[in-house]
Write a protein that holds these residues in place. Structure first.
Motif, short mmCIF file in Angstrom:
data_model
loop_
_atom_site.label_atom_id
_atom_site.label_comp_id
_atom_site.label_asym_id
_atom_site.label_seq_id
_atom_site.Cartn_x
_atom_site.Cartn_y
_atom_site.Cartn_z
N ALA A 7 2.99 1.18 -2.35
CA ALA A 7 2.86 -0.22 -1.97
C ALA A 7 2.58 -1.12 -3.15
O ALA A 7 2.97 -2.29 -3.16
N TYR A 8 1.89 -0.59 -4.16
CA TYR A 8 1.49 -1.40 -5.31
C TYR A 8 1.78 -0.63 -6.59
O TYR A 8 2.38 0.43 -6.58
N ALA A 14 6.78 -7.23 -9.87
CA ALA A 14 5.95 -8.41 -10.12
C ALA A 14 6.56 -9.27 -11.21
O ALA A 14 6.64 -10.51 -11.08
N LEU A 15 7.00 -8.64 -12.30
CA LEU A 15 7.58 -9.37 -13.42
C LEU A 15 8.87 -10.07 -13.02
O LEU A 15 9.08 -11.25 -13.31
N VAL A 16 9.74 -9.35 -12.31
CA VAL A 16 11.03 -9.92 -11.93
C VAL A 16 10.85 -11.09 -10.97
O VAL A 16 11.47 -12.15 -11.12
N ASN A 17 9.99 -10.91 -9.96
CA ASN A 17 9.78 -11.99 -8.99
C ASN A 17 9.16 -13.22 -9.63
O ASN A 17 9.58 -14.36 -9.36
N ALA A 18 8.17 -13.01 -10.50
CA ALA A 18 7.56 -14.15 -11.18
C ALA A 18 8.59 -14.86 -12.04
O ALA A 18 8.68 -16.10 -12.03
N LEU A 50 -0.14 -14.63 -8.42
CA LEU A 50 0.27 -14.26 -7.06
C LEU A 50 1.04 -12.95 -7.05
O LEU A 50 0.70 -12.03 -6.31
N PHE A 51 2.09 -12.86 -7.87
CA PHE A 51 2.94 -11.68 -7.82
C PHE A 51 2.26 -10.46 -8.44
O PHE A 51 2.61 -9.32 -8.10
N ALA A 52 1.30 -10.68 -9.34
CA ALA A 52 0.54 -9.55 -9.88
C ALA A 52 -0.22 -8.84 -8.76
O ALA A 52 -0.34 -7.61 -8.75
N GLU A 53 -0.75 -9.62 -7.80
CA GLU A 53 -1.45 -9.00 -6.66
C GLU A 53 -0.47 -8.54 -5.59
O GLU A 53 -0.72 -7.56 -4.90
N MET A 54 0.62 -9.25 -5.44
CA MET A 54 1.57 -8.89 -4.39
C MET A 54 2.23 -7.54 -4.65
O MET A 54 2.46 -6.75 -3.72
N TYR A 55 2.52 -7.24 -5.92
CA TYR A 55 3.22 -6.00 -6.25
C TYR A 55 2.46 -5.10 -7.23
O TYR A 55 2.74 -3.90 -7.29
N GLY A 56 1.53 -5.67 -7.98
CA GLY A 56 0.87 -4.87 -9.01
C GLY A 56 -0.41 -4.23 -8.54
O GLY A 56 -0.44 -3.03 -8.19
N PHE A 57 -1.49 -5.01 -8.52
CA PHE A 57 -2.79 -4.47 -8.15
C PHE A 57 -3.43 -5.37 -7.10
O PHE A 57 -3.69 -6.55 -7.38
N HIS A 80 1.65 -2.44 2.14
CA HIS A 80 2.11 -3.70 1.54
C HIS A 80 2.11 -4.83 2.55
O HIS A 80 1.75 -5.97 2.22
N ASP A 81 2.50 -4.55 3.79
CA ASP A 81 2.54 -5.60 4.81
C ASP A 81 1.17 -6.23 5.04
O ASP A 81 1.07 -7.41 5.40
#
Length: 220
Positions: A7-8, A14-18, A50-57, A80-81
């Motif tokens: 999930a994380y 995270a990098l691509v989305n940001a 935002l994306f660091a938490e959404m996909y990273g940690f 993840h949901d």
């Protein structure tokens, strides 16, 4: 123990989305001045957080895990949901990507990008001729680009709230208000009475109902 690797820990995501959203926002905002870049930089920092938490940690989930697990024991908070906190906490029995908060977030994000793009076109046309921007989005509010940025940030905040972005959001709003005041001082120095009349006629951030509905306000 919870296995969160699926999930994380997806730092590439995270990098691509940001990067995608920052580049997308850049194409709408087209910063030129130091003030523009300061505004855009703060906006970009919010997206990175935002994306660091959404996909990273999932820092927010970890910090609130005890409280969340005790209040909502039926939720796997490390899936993840579950990062869609509002959908989970209100118990919507549907895929969170189609829940009401997620739909609202998309509407706000779309409206924000549209407003920023519309404002930039009007501002660009006015700057080419050295005139005051009063057409398009500027006919309804004096700072539509900042309002657009705030709508986008609010949309992301509703979609995936985190402790860091919750702390950043009010600071960014205050920063945009201060930047708008600085812009207005410069506009008053450049355009004088024309801008004073524009300030009297058009609100700074929230359009009047008559402007939204297309009906002119009754004369006073």
């Amino acid at each position: 123990m919870h296995d969160v690797t699926s999930a994380y820990g997806l730092w590439g995501y995270a990098l691509v989305n940001a990067a995608v959203f920052i580049i997308f926002a850049f194409s709408f905002a087209k910063p030129k001045t130091a003030r523009d870049w300061r505004s855009f930089g703060a906006f970009s920092a919010f997206l990175v957080a935002l994306f660091a938490e959404m996909y990273g940690f999932p820092l927010t989930i970890y910090m609130l895990s005890g409280w969340l697990q005790s209040r909502f024991p039926g939720v796997d908070w490390f899936s993840h949901d579950a990062g869609h906190l509002l959908e989970m906490m209100f118990g919507w029995k549907t895929n969170p990507h189609f829940g009401p908060f997620h739909v609202l977030s998309y509407a706000l994000i779309g409206a924000g990008f549209w407003l920023t793009a519309a404002a930039w076109r009007s501002l660009y046309d006015a700057q080419r001729t050295g005139q005051l921007a009063t057409a398009g989005a500027y006919a309804s509010m004096r700072h539509p680009q900042y309002v657009g940025f705030v709508l986008v940030l609010l949309g992301f905040l509703i979609q995936w709230p985190t402790l860091l972005t919750l702390a950043m959001f009010p600071m960014l709003v205050v920063m945009y208000v201060r930047l708008s005041r600085s812009e207005e001082r410069e506009a008053l120095a450049q355009f004088g009475d024309a801008y004073r009349e524009y300030m009297h006629r058009v609100p700074a951030f929230v359009p009047r109902w008559a402007a939204l509905t297309g009906h002119p306000a009754a004369p006073v």
